[in-house]
Structures are given as structure tokens and as C-alpha cells.
Motif scaffolding. Structure first.
Motif, PDB file in Angstrom:
ATOM      1  N   PRO A  94       0.900  -1.241   0.333  1.00  0.00           N
ATOM      2  CA  PRO A  94       0.387   0.238  -0.397  1.00  0.00           C
ATOM      3  C   PRO A  94       0.986   1.546   0.014  1.00  0.00           C
ATOM      4  N   ARG A  95       2.154   1.345   0.520  1.00  0.00           N
ATOM      5  CA  ARG A  95       2.918   2.415   0.492  1.00  0.00           C
ATOM      6  C   ARG A  95       3.330   2.658  -1.162  1.00  0.00           C
ATOM      7  N   ILE A  96       2.658   2.041  -2.705  1.00  0.00           N
ATOM      8  CA  ILE A  96       3.425   2.551  -3.136  1.00  0.00           C
ATOM      9  C   ILE A  96       2.156   4.104  -3.780  1.00  0.00           C
ATOM     10  N   GLU A  97       0.938   4.071  -2.941  1.00  0.00           N
ATOM     11  CA  GLU A  97       0.183   5.153  -3.197  1.00  0.00           C
ATOM     12  C   GLU A  97       1.534   6.400  -2.499  1.00  0.00           C
ATOM     13  N   GLN A  98       2.574   6.418  -2.481  1.00  0.00           N
ATOM     14  CA  GLN A  98       3.047   7.995  -2.761  1.00  0.00           C
ATOM     15  C   GLN A  98       3.521   7.869  -4.024  1.00  0.00           C
ATOM     16  N   ILE A  99       3.503   7.139  -4.638  1.00  0.00           N
ATOM     17  CA  ILE A  99       3.402   7.166  -6.393  1.00  0.00           C
ATOM     18  C   ILE A  99       2.490   8.616  -6.358  1.00  0.00           C
ATOM     19  N   LEU A 100       1.791   9.568  -5.904  1.00  0.00           N
ATOM     20  CA  LEU A 100       1.463  10.191  -6.255  1.00  0.00           C
ATOM     21  C   LEU A 100       2.233  11.405  -5.985  1.00  0.00           C
ATOM     22  N   THR A 101       2.672  11.551  -4.467  1.00  0.00           N
ATOM     23  CA  THR A 101       3.834  12.612  -4.638  1.00  0.00           C
ATOM     24  C   THR A 101       4.481  12.277  -5.281  1.00  0.00           C
ATOM     25  N   THR A 102       5.137  11.810  -6.522  1.00  0.00           N
ATOM     26  CA  THR A 102       7.001  12.014  -7.554  1.00  0.00           C
ATOM     27  C   THR A 102       6.326  12.194  -8.866  1.00  0.00           C
ATOM     28  N   ASP A 103       7.332  12.756  -9.764  1.00  0.00           N
ATOM     29  CA  ASP A 103       6.803  13.347 -11.372  1.00  0.00           C
ATOM     30  C   ASP A 103       7.276  11.772 -11.570  1.00  0.00           C
ATOM     31  N   MET A 104       6.064  12.177 -12.443  1.00  0.00           N
ATOM     32  CA  MET A 104       6.748  11.111 -13.453  1.00  0.00           C
ATOM     33  C   MET A 104       8.499  10.856 -14.509  1.00  0.00           C
ATOM     34  N   GLY A 105       8.617   9.403 -13.890  1.00  0.00           N
ATOM     35  CA  GLY A 105       9.975   9.268 -14.904  1.00  0.00           C
ATOM     36  C   GLY A 105      11.631  10.301 -13.207  1.00  0.00           C
ATOM     37  N   SER A 106      11.073  10.317 -12.279  1.00  0.00           N
ATOM     38  CA  SER A 106      11.919  11.193 -11.856  1.00  0.00           C
ATOM     39  C   SER A 106      12.276   9.662 -10.798  1.00  0.00           C
ATOM     40  N   PRO A 107      13.082  11.011 -10.284  1.00  0.00           N
ATOM     41  CA  PRO A 107      14.349   9.318  -9.583  1.00  0.00           C
ATOM     42  C   PRO A 107      13.494   8.649  -8.201  1.00  0.00           C
ATOM     43  N   GLN A 108      12.654   9.614  -7.753  1.00  0.00           N
ATOM     44  CA  GLN A 108      11.763   9.310  -6.360  1.00  0.00           C
ATOM     45  C   GLN A 108      11.203   8.587  -6.876  1.00  0.00           C
ATOM     46  N   GLU A 109      10.460   8.468  -7.808  1.00  0.00           N
ATOM     47  CA  GLU A 109       9.256   7.382  -8.203  1.00  0.00           C
ATOM     48  C   GLU A 109      10.354   6.008  -8.733  1.00  0.00           C
ATOM     49  N   MET A 110      11.268   5.950  -9.256  1.00  0.00           N
ATOM     50  CA  MET A 110      11.679   4.889  -9.459  1.00  0.00           C
ATOM     51  C   MET A 110      12.450   4.311  -7.869  1.00  0.00           C
ATOM     52  N   MET A 111      12.713   4.876  -7.052  1.00  0.00           N
ATOM     53  CA  MET A 111      13.604   4.043  -5.967  1.00  0.00           C
ATOM     54  C   MET A 111      11.882   4.446  -4.954  1.00  0.00           C
ATOM     55  N   LEU A 112      11.029   4.434  -4.789  1.00  0.00           N
ATOM     56  CA  LEU A 112       9.751   4.233  -3.862  1.00  0.00           C
ATOM     57  C   LEU A 112       9.706   2.779  -4.847  1.00  0.00           C
ATOM     58  N   PHE A 113       9.093   2.512  -6.194  1.00  0.00           N
ATOM     59  CA  PHE A 113       9.155   1.521  -7.077  1.00  0.00           C
ATOM     60  C   PHE A 113      10.291   0.319  -6.237  1.00  0.00           C
ATOM     61  N   MET A 114      11.189   0.689  -6.204  1.00  0.00           N
ATOM     62  CA  MET A 114      12.421  -0.359  -6.184  1.00  0.00           C
ATOM     63  C   MET A 114      12.152  -0.685  -4.501  1.00  0.00           C
ATOM     64  N   GLU A 115      11.960  -0.103  -3.190  1.00  0.00           N
ATOM     65  CA  GLU A 115      11.500   0.037  -2.315  1.00  0.00           C
ATOM     66  C   GLU A 115      10.387  -0.835  -1.958  1.00  0.00           C
ATOM     67  N   VAL A 116       9.078  -0.530  -2.501  1.00  0.00           N
ATOM     68  CA  VAL A 116       8.072  -1.260  -2.058  1.00  0.00           C
ATOM     69  C   VAL A 116       7.841  -2.574  -3.444  1.00  0.00           C
ATOM     70  N   GLU A 117       8.753  -2.025  -4.340  1.00  0.00           N
ATOM     71  CA  GLU A 117       7.329  -3.744  -4.951  1.00  0.00           C
ATOM     72  C   GLU A 117       9.145  -5.291  -4.706  1.00  0.00           C
ATOM     73  N   PRO A 118       9.942  -5.404  -4.674  1.00  0.00           N
ATOM     74  CA  PRO A 118      10.227  -6.787  -4.229  1.00  0.00           C
ATOM     75  C   PRO A 118       9.386  -7.565  -3.536  1.00  0.00           C
ATOM     76  N   PRO A 119       8.869  -7.150  -2.542  1.00  0.00           N
ATOM     77  CA  PRO A 119       8.569  -7.974  -1.334  1.00  0.00           C
ATOM     78  C   PRO A 119       7.387  -8.242  -1.817  1.00  0.00           C
ATOM     79  N   THR A 120       6.568  -7.956  -2.357  1.00  0.00           N
ATOM     80  CA  THR A 120       5.198  -8.290  -2.654  1.00  0.00           C
ATOM     81  C   THR A 120       5.222  -9.108  -4.329  1.00  0.00           C
ATOM     82  N   ARG A 121       6.555  -9.069  -4.902  1.00  0.00           N
ATOM     83  CA  ARG A 121       6.830 -10.098  -5.783  1.00  0.00           C
ATOM     84  C   ARG A 121       5.370 -10.055  -6.582  1.00  0.00           C
TER      85      ARG A 121
END
Length: 226
Positions: free
Chosen positions: A50-77
Motif C-alpha cells: 500500500p505504500r506505493i500510493e506515495q507515487i502520487l507525491t512524485t513526478d513521472m519518470g523522476s528518481p523519486q518514483e523509481m526509488m519508491l518502486f524499488m523499495e515497495v515492489e520486491p517484497p510483493t513480487r
């Protein structure tokens, strides 16, 4: 040094093409099956991370967007074994699918919450520093175009909230989806600034409208006291 697998995945899934002064060109063929699979992965990510909702606080294609995905996605697989060419459906496809899943999780109509929770939508200032003037100009052009698209999307959603939300009840590539877009054409045309070039295909338009719909919905609930 070889980049970690998670970093490579995030780059493949999230990184859009840098836009110039005109709309980015998409691939010649957009596979409906690829988009449907992407939507399923996005719903999985929203449900399990659910923390992926923070994507709405980032710009598309920004490092912040990518870092968030890197942090949130791996445990979900949820994106494990995703095809390498999946993000090529259109720039921002993954972001759009994630935000559409968030929209349907949190709202039953534009501005009508399903529960007490609404994600924060204020974009934080970017902290990345361009390495060259050429890159800086391209990056600024991309952000400017994306901001203009989102403004058009938000205007469209406000002009016709019912038809806007109805779009997200349709299957990708279906006749119903096409009909929903046609219903939005008058509002969209009314919202386009004079001279603004807008030739997006339906999948890319759906991504823009999903983010616009979430932002308008979140804003409207805040205005009425949450």
C-alpha cells in the motif's frame, strides 16, 4: 559494476522516454494483453504494498518514483518475471496502471470516498541535478509537457466527472472503453488550450485521466472537510 536486478527492473518498468517539445511517440502496436497484464500486476502491487500510493507525491519518470518502486515492489513480487518489453506499451504505463488501481481502491466515483483514507497527492520538489545543459532542457520540456497533460486531464475530469470515472469500469481495448473515451471527447476538446498538440492513443490517455481523476477526487474531499 552491474546494476542490481531490482534497479534494472525499476528502470525497465518505470522509466519513460524523455519528451521533447511535442508529445512522445508510442510504439506502432499496443498489445491489449500486455496492458491487461500490467493492470493485474499494478492491482497486486497496490494490494500487497500500500505504500506505493506515495507515487502520487512524485513526478513521472523522476528518481523519486523509481526509488519508491524499488523499495515497495520486491517484497510483493508482483512484477517478478515481468517481460522486458512490457513498459514499451507507452511512457508512464506502469504509473498509470498503479494510480488507476489506487483510484478504484479509494473512490467509488469522482470525489466519493470508499473509506476514510485518501492518499497524499502533493508532488514534492525534485532533488535530482541535471548533469548537462542539454539533459536539463530535455528534462524541463518533459516535465512541462507532462504538467500540461495533467492540467488538461484535471479539467476534463471536472467538466465531466461521471463519464471520466465510467472509463475505469471498462476493460482495456474493449468497445466499452472506446465508447467511454468518445463520451469524454466534448469535455476534452473544451479543455485543450489553443495550439496544444494532443494526439495520444487511448491507453496513454487513460493513464493521464486516472492520475487526474485521483487528484481531483482527493482535492474535492479535502475541500468538503475530508
Amino acid at each position: 559494476m552491474t546494476a542490481p536486478p531490482v534497479l534494472l527492473l525499476a528502470a525497465m518498468v518505470l522509466a519513460p522516454a524523455v519528451a521533447a517539445a511535442k508529445p512522445p511517440e508510442g510504439p506502432r502496436v499496443i498489445e491489449v494483453a500486455d496492458l491487461a497484464a500490467l493492470q493485474a500486476r499494478a492491482r497486486c502491487l497496490v494490494a500487497k504494498g500500500p505504500r506505493i500510493e506515495q507515487i502520487l507525491t512524485t513526478d513521472m519518470g523522476s528518481p523519486q518514483e523509481m526509488m519508491l518502486f524499488m523499495e515497495v515492489e520486491p517484497p510483493t513480487r508482483c512484477f517478478r518475471n515481468a517481460p522486458v518489453d512490457m513498459p514499451k506499451v507507452h511512457p508512464g504505463a506502469t504509473r498509470g496502471a498503479i494510480i488507476e488501481a489506487l483510484l478504484l481502491r479509494d473512490f467509488s466515483a469522482i470525489g466519493r470516498r470508499r473509506g476514510a483514507h485518501v492518499a497524499t497527492t502533493v508532488v514534492r520538489p525534485a532533488v535530482d541535478l541535471p548533469r548537462t545543459q542539454k539533459w536539463a532542457r530535455a528534462h524541463a520540456a518533459a516535465r512541462s509537457y507532462e504538467s500540461a497533460l495533467l492540467a488538461v486531464g484535471e479539467c476534463t475530469v471536472r467538466s465531466d466527472p461521471t463519464s471520466s470515472f465510467a472509463l475505469f469500469g471498462t476493460d482495456i481495448g474493449s468497445p466499452e472503453e472506446k465508447a467511454a473515451i468518445q463520451m469524454l471527447t466534448p469535455a476534452l476538446s473544451q479543455c485543450l488550450p489553443q495550439g496544444f498538440e494532443f494526439n495520444m492513443r487511448i491507453p496513454a490517455m487513460r493513464s493521464v485521466l486516472a492520475e487526474a481523476a485521483y487528484r481531483v477526487s482527493a482535492s474535492s474531499t479535502q475541500q468538503v472537510g475530508g
